[in-house]
Design a protein around this motif. Sequence first.
Motif, mmCIF file in Angstrom:
data_model
loop_
_atom_site.group_PDB
_atom_site.id
_atom_site.type_symbol
_atom_site.label_atom_id
_atom_site.label_comp_id
_atom_site.label_asym_id
_atom_site.label_seq_id
_atom_site.Cartn_x
_atom_site.Cartn_y
_atom_site.Cartn_z
ATOM 1 N N ASN A 137 -55.403 59.060 62.100
ATOM 2 C CA ASN A 137 -54.962 59.728 60.881
ATOM 3 C C ASN A 137 -55.545 61.129 60.730
ATOM 4 O OD1 ASN A 137 -53.401 57.529 59.965
ATOM 5 N ND2 ASN A 137 -55.234 56.509 59.202
ATOM 6 N N HIS A 138 -56.471 61.506 61.608
ATOM 7 C CA HIS A 138 -57.066 62.836 61.525
ATOM 8 C C HIS A 138 -56.193 63.824 62.286
ATOM 9 C CE1 HIS A 138 -61.277 60.992 60.631
ATOM 10 N NE2 HIS A 138 -60.555 61.168 59.540
ATOM 11 N N ILE A 139 -55.433 64.598 61.546
ATOM 12 C CA ILE A 139 -54.537 65.558 62.170
ATOM 13 C C ILE A 139 -55.321 66.722 62.764
ATOM 14 C CG2 ILE A 139 -54.106 66.849 60.015
ATOM 15 C CD1 ILE A 139 -51.200 67.091 60.916
ATOM 16 N N LEU A 140 -56.460 67.053 62.142
ATOM 17 C CA LEU A 140 -57.286 68.173 62.597
ATOM 18 C C LEU A 140 -58.716 67.689 62.795
ATOM 19 C CD1 LEU A 140 -57.151 71.316 63.059
ATOM 20 C CD2 LEU A 140 -58.028 71.534 60.729
ATOM 21 N N ALA A 163 -63.160 66.814 59.947
ATOM 22 C CA ALA A 163 -61.993 65.984 60.256
ATOM 23 C C ALA A 163 -61.105 65.951 59.017
ATOM 24 C CB ALA A 163 -62.415 64.575 60.641
ATOM 25 N N ILE A 164 -59.832 66.299 59.193
ATOM 26 C CA ILE A 164 -58.886 66.352 58.077
ATOM 27 C C ILE A 164 -57.738 65.391 58.343
ATOM 28 C CG2 ILE A 164 -57.225 67.806 56.855
ATOM 29 C CD1 ILE A 164 -59.057 70.161 57.300
ATOM 30 N N SER A 165 -57.459 64.536 57.371
ATOM 31 C CA SER A 165 -56.391 63.554 57.492
ATOM 32 C C SER A 165 -55.056 64.152 57.078
ATOM 33 C CB SER A 165 -56.689 62.336 56.613
ATOM 34 O OG SER A 165 -57.858 61.680 57.046
ATOM 35 N N GLU A 166 -53.992 63.585 57.591
ATOM 36 C CA GLU A 166 -52.651 64.019 57.224
ATOM 37 C C GLU A 166 -52.444 63.833 55.723
ATOM 38 O OE1 GLU A 166 -48.094 63.512 58.938
ATOM 39 O OE2 GLU A 166 -49.695 62.192 59.639
ATOM 40 N N GLY A 167 -51.855 64.816 55.081
ATOM 41 C CA GLY A 167 -51.584 64.739 53.649
ATOM 42 C C GLY A 167 -52.720 65.214 52.762
ATOM 43 N N ASP A 202 -53.858 67.121 66.351
ATOM 44 C CA ASP A 202 -53.221 65.915 66.911
ATOM 45 C C ASP A 202 -53.871 65.505 68.232
ATOM 46 O OD1 ASP A 202 -51.464 65.273 64.913
ATOM 47 O OD2 ASP A 202 -49.768 66.333 65.777
ATOM 48 N N GLY A 203 -55.193 65.674 68.320
ATOM 49 C CA GLY A 203 -55.943 65.225 69.478
ATOM 50 C C GLY A 203 -55.940 66.153 70.668
ATOM 51 N N LYS A 204 -55.271 67.319 70.539
ATOM 52 C CA LYS A 204 -55.210 68.265 71.648
ATOM 53 C C LYS A 204 -55.746 69.621 71.202
ATOM 54 C CE LYS A 204 -51.094 66.009 73.573
ATOM 55 N NZ LYS A 204 -49.668 66.185 73.945
ATOM 56 N N ALA A 205 -56.312 70.383 72.156
ATOM 57 C CA ALA A 205 -56.818 71.721 71.842
ATOM 58 C C ALA A 205 -55.712 72.543 71.177
ATOM 59 C CB ALA A 205 -57.299 72.408 73.112
ATOM 60 N N VAL A 206 -56.090 73.291 70.128
ATOM 61 C CA VAL A 206 -55.060 73.966 69.332
ATOM 62 C C VAL A 206 -54.273 74.999 70.131
ATOM 63 C CG1 VAL A 206 -56.168 73.600 67.109
ATOM 64 C CG2 VAL A 206 -56.765 75.628 68.449
ATOM 65 N N GLY A 207 -54.906 75.665 71.094
ATOM 66 C CA GLY A 207 -54.197 76.670 71.882
ATOM 67 C C GLY A 207 -53.808 77.873 71.048
ATOM 68 N N LEU A 208 -52.849 78.644 71.548
ATOM 69 C CA LEU A 208 -52.394 79.849 70.860
ATOM 70 C C LEU A 208 -51.568 79.485 69.620
ATOM 71 C CD1 LEU A 208 -51.326 81.940 73.987
ATOM 72 C CD2 LEU A 208 -53.387 82.233 72.595
ATOM 73 N N PRO A 209 -51.407 80.430 68.683
ATOM 74 C CA PRO A 209 -50.601 80.148 67.483
ATOM 75 C C PRO A 209 -49.205 79.658 67.844
ATOM 76 C CG PRO A 209 -51.793 82.211 67.209
ATOM 77 C CD PRO A 209 -52.004 81.787 68.639
ATOM 78 N N ASP A 210 -48.757 78.642 67.137
ATOM 79 C CA ASP A 210 -47.401 78.135 67.338
ATOM 80 C C ASP A 210 -46.917 77.543 66.025
ATOM 81 O OD1 ASP A 210 -48.478 75.534 67.074
ATOM 82 O OD2 ASP A 210 -48.743 75.308 69.225
#
Length: 284
Positions: free
Chosen positions: A4-7, A28-32, A66-74
């Motif tokens: 549930n942690h989107i970030l 850790a930030i949850s969805e919503g 979502d469990g992956k490195a944020v990478g460049l802005p998208d």
Amino acid sequence: MSKNHILHLEDVYKGYAGKNVLKNIDLAISEGEFCSVVGPSGCGKSTLLRLILGQDLPDKGKVLLDGKAVGLPDKRRGVVYQKYSLFPNLTVLENVMLGPKYLGLPNNTSPSVSEIKEAAMYYLKRVRLENAAHKFPHELSGGMQQRAAIAQTLIVQPKILLMDEPFGALDPDTREELQVFLLELWEAMGLTVLFVTHSLEEACFVGSRLLALSQYYNSGVDFQSHGATIVEDHPLERVAHSTEIKHNAHFQALISDVRAKAFNPELNQFVKDFNLNHQDSFRT
């Protein structure tokens, strides 16, 4: 990381020109969730937002979406700044349609012009601007321009909406009106929001969670060199309130407490005394 942690940020450090700005950021930030971020000037609030956006890279640590490195802005991260992001030569409708022309729509990478227009009108209705669709930005009030900027961001359905002092340039009445509007939109659409503001009152009113960054704490080194970290993390009610709550004694007491502990350079509380009361708080 919880599903549930989107970030998820873990042990994040960031500095410039040899000086730490952020140190040991664990979040850790949850969805919503609607997370408000406050702190003294120069504590790194906007730096934190840029790391999540992917505009900057951490010197150390992990920033995961979502469990992956944020990478460049998208398009997974929408952003609304204090300065309106509308193109003056385009109508409100054309401004909102612009993003999907390049990024597509959710579940439709090559939408037709009519499909983009239909989606744009849907979001303009969401922000109560459907009657201003064919006006140009200079014909709108400041509050209307910022609502258009929000629609411009939401049309590509970002995973998280990042807001950096979005109402800072507005007069007090319009600012409060936009606070209520944003709360209603967040509740109706189930948005995940990270909202940076200089106003403690605004942060406590709009957020479902209050985060305070500060460089004023005791880590055994001079505060000028150790960088800011999260010193307060409070759960707030996850409902949209009337503005009357701003006069509530508990509401005012929270503001006073956070101001005393996060904004006072003379307090310098120890790390073990941080008020990390939210269920998702952690320190590495």
